[in-house]
Structure formats: structure tokens, C-alpha cells
Design an enzyme around this catalytic site. Structure first.
Site, short mmCIF file in Angstrom:
data_model
loop_
_atom_site.label_atom_id
_atom_site.label_comp_id
_atom_site.label_asym_id
_atom_site.label_seq_id
_atom_site.Cartn_x
_atom_site.Cartn_y
_atom_site.Cartn_z
N SER A 138 3.90 -8.80 6.40
CA SER A 138 4.90 -9.84 6.18
C SER A 138 4.17 -11.13 5.85
O SER A 138 3.03 -11.33 6.26
CB SER A 138 5.76 -10.03 7.44
OG SER A 138 6.59 -11.17 7.34
N TYR A 151 7.63 -10.99 16.65
CA TYR A 151 7.45 -10.45 15.30
C TYR A 151 6.24 -11.12 14.64
O TYR A 151 5.41 -10.44 14.02
CB TYR A 151 8.71 -10.70 14.49
CG TYR A 151 8.72 -10.04 13.13
CD1 TYR A 151 8.99 -8.68 13.00
CD2 TYR A 151 8.48 -10.77 11.98
CE1 TYR A 151 9.02 -8.07 11.76
CE2 TYR A 151 8.50 -10.18 10.73
CZ TYR A 151 8.77 -8.82 10.62
OH TYR A 151 8.79 -8.22 9.37
N LYS A 155 2.80 -9.26 13.33
CA LYS A 155 2.38 -9.24 11.93
C LYS A 155 1.03 -9.91 11.74
O LYS A 155 0.24 -9.50 10.88
CB LYS A 155 3.45 -9.89 11.05
CG LYS A 155 4.75 -9.08 10.98
CD LYS A 155 4.51 -7.65 10.51
CE LYS A 155 5.81 -6.89 10.36
NZ LYS A 155 5.62 -5.50 9.88
#
Length: 304
Positions: A138, A151, A155
Site C-alpha cells: 500500500s 494497517y 504495511k
């Protein structure tokens, strides 16, 4: 030439779009995700275009199940040529307000699950003479955004893991490791995210169509590269984060609240972090992409 392709996270968003794209070009597919019901839907879609498809319900945080997945692929098709890993979950909330169990499960799925898959995939590819592993990162592996700490941490960790694997794998050029890093994408992951913030999330416009990211995954199989960025604003965001960190930090909070949240109140819930929701599985999340999303962004900023 037809290849054997394993897709983990195949029932929704980028993974489902990638499965459909691999099927359309005649590859043999082994599709994996947590939901048997959603896997049945994707299998039917891929078989409708003539692809040979197996489905194996798999939780990527369970190393034994991932090993069984690889065993099944090799038993049925002889070898694995490509492994595309797209499985991920998300949680919204201030760091201190996200329950510890939710934070840790996001890390377990998005980072440790990716490590489980990479370990198994690389072992199989090296044993059978090479192939390609594509992992989905991402832009949030290069920048940060408030209310998405688990998150973002996952990532960033995944980006570091992939770079390390690429360095360690220089003695095996026949085994290729690629990272596809999209920005905002029109998928259901935002509706399915855990939420302990009180406001529903959405992809900040302009969102990219999941099928465009899937094409990048397939392109990495055909023309392997270290990392591919997919998203109109990725480069600008990374530049601001790196070159003007103070300005970035001042702006990112208000921008996140304006364009990364819907304004719709939502009670605390765990989304699909611990269990799948087959009814919510689809390629698109219905947010719109491209020019439509850009127009929405401008309107949101003007209204603020």
C-alpha cells in the site's frame, strides 16, 4: 503458456479482480480465502470464462492451512508458477481506543499472514525451479495517516519484509519477488473494516479501480519489478511526507477527516477482522473511481 497461479485473498477487491484476470488469460487457478461461500462465487466466475479452478478455504494466519493450500496446488497441477497474495483487513480508530485484540489481529493478518505466505511460496518456488511471488502492499507502507495505526504498521512492516526478501534472493534470479503498492482503491475493504472511531471510513478520492491494480499484479508476473505503485496521487503524497513532514502532519488529519471518512456515524464493531462476511465480498466497493472520485474530492474540500 498456461501457468498455475495461487491467489490468497481471492474473494474480494484486488484479489477477486486478479483471479478473474488470471482466469481470462487461461491460467490454472488455486483460489484461497476464509469464506467457502464467497470462494464458490469466484470459482463460478472464473470457470465461466473457461479456467480450471480449485478453491481451498484458508486463513493465512494459520501456517498449517497455508501449507495444505500449497500441497493441494502441487498435487493437482504439479507445481506452482505464481503466487499472488492480496489478503488484508483494516481497522479504524485512535491507537489507544482500538481494542488490543483487534490491533493485534490486523497485524497478524496483514503482516504475519503475508510472512506465512511468503515463506511457503518461496520454499515451493525454489524447490521447483523458479516462479513469481507478488505481494500487495500500500502507499501506506510509505506514508502514514491517522486512525489507521494497525494497517499502517502492517504495511510498513510488509514493505521492509519484501525489500529484505529481495536482497536475500539475489542469488536466485529465477525466483522473482514483487510488491504492488496501490493508493486508494474502490473495494469493499472500507465497509468491512473494524471501526472503533465512530465514523465510517471510505477510500479518499480519487480511488483507483481494483481491476487496474489487478492488471499491475499480472504485469509483475510478465515483467517482474521490485515495486509498482498504482495511484494518481501516490507520488505526491510520498513527496510531501518525505520533503515537508511538518506540513504533511498539519494537513493529513483534517484531510483524513474530510475525505477519508464518510461523516456517517457507526457503532463500534470488529468488521471482518476475525471472521469473513461473504455477503460483502465483491470486486468494487461502490465508491466510484477516476474522474468521478476527483470531482467528489474537490466538492468535499470546497464544502469544508
Amino acid at each position: 503458456m498456461s501457468r498455475t497461479v495461487v491467489v490468497t485473498g481471492a474473494t474480494s477487491g484486488i484479489g477477486r479482480a486478479a483471479a478473474q484476470a488470471f482466469a481470462a488469460r487461461g491460467d490454472r487457478l488455486v483460489l484461497a480465502a476464509r469464506s467457502p461461500e464467497a470462494l464458490d462465487q469466484v470459482r463460478a466466475e472464473c470457470r465461466a470464462v473457461g479456467a480450471t479452478v480449485l478453491t481451498v478455504p484458508t486463513d493465512v494466519t494459520d501456517s498449517a492451512r497455508v501449507e495444505e493450500l500449497a500441497d493441494t496446488a502441487e498435487r493437482e497441477f504439479g507445481r506452482i508458477d505464481v503466487w499472488a497474495h492480496t489478503a488484508a483487513v483494516m481497522a479504524y480508530g485512535r491507537f489507544e481506543e482500538i481494542p488490543e485484540r483487534v490491533f493485534e489481529q490486523v497485524i497478524r493478518t496483514d503482516l504475519l499472514g503475508a510472512a506465512v505466505v511468503a515463506r511457503e511460496a518461496l520454499r515451493r518456488l525454489r524447490a521447483t525451479g523458479g516462479g513469481t511471488l507478488v505481494l500487495t502492499g500500500s502507499v501506506l507502507g510509505h506514508i502514514t495517516a491517522p486512525y489507521m495505526s494497525a494497517y499502517v504498521a502492517s504495511k510498513w512492516g510488509l514493505h521492509g519484509l519484501v525489500r529484505t526478501l529481495q536482497q536475500e534472493g539475489r542469488d536466485r534470479p529465477d525466483v522473482r519477488i514483487c510488491l504492488v503498492s496501490p493508493g486508494s482503491v474502490d473495494t469493499p475493504v472500507y465497509q468491512q473494516a473494524a471501526n472503533h472511531l465512530g465514523w465510517a471510513g471510505r477510500p479518499p478520492p480519487p480511488a483507483t479501480d481494483a481491476r487496474r491494480v489487478a492488471r499491475a499484479v499480472l504485469d509483475c508476473v510478465d515483467r517482474p519489478r521490485r515495486e509498482v505503485s498504482v495511484g494518481r496521487l501516490n507520488g505526491l503524497m510520498r513527496l510531501g511526507f518525505t520533503v515537508l513532514p511538518g506540513t504533511y502532519d498539519v494537513l493529513v488529519g483534517p484531510l483524513m477527516r474530510r475525505v477519508g471518512l464518510t461523516g456517517e456515524r457507526t457503532p463500534p464493531h470488529d468488521g471482518v477482522v476475525f471472521a469473513p462476511a461473504p455477503a460483502g465480498s465483491a470486486v468494487r466497493g461502490g465508491w466510484g473511481s477516476g474522474l468521478t472520485g476527483l470531482v467528489r474530492l474537490v466538492r468535499n474540500l470546497r464544502s469544508g
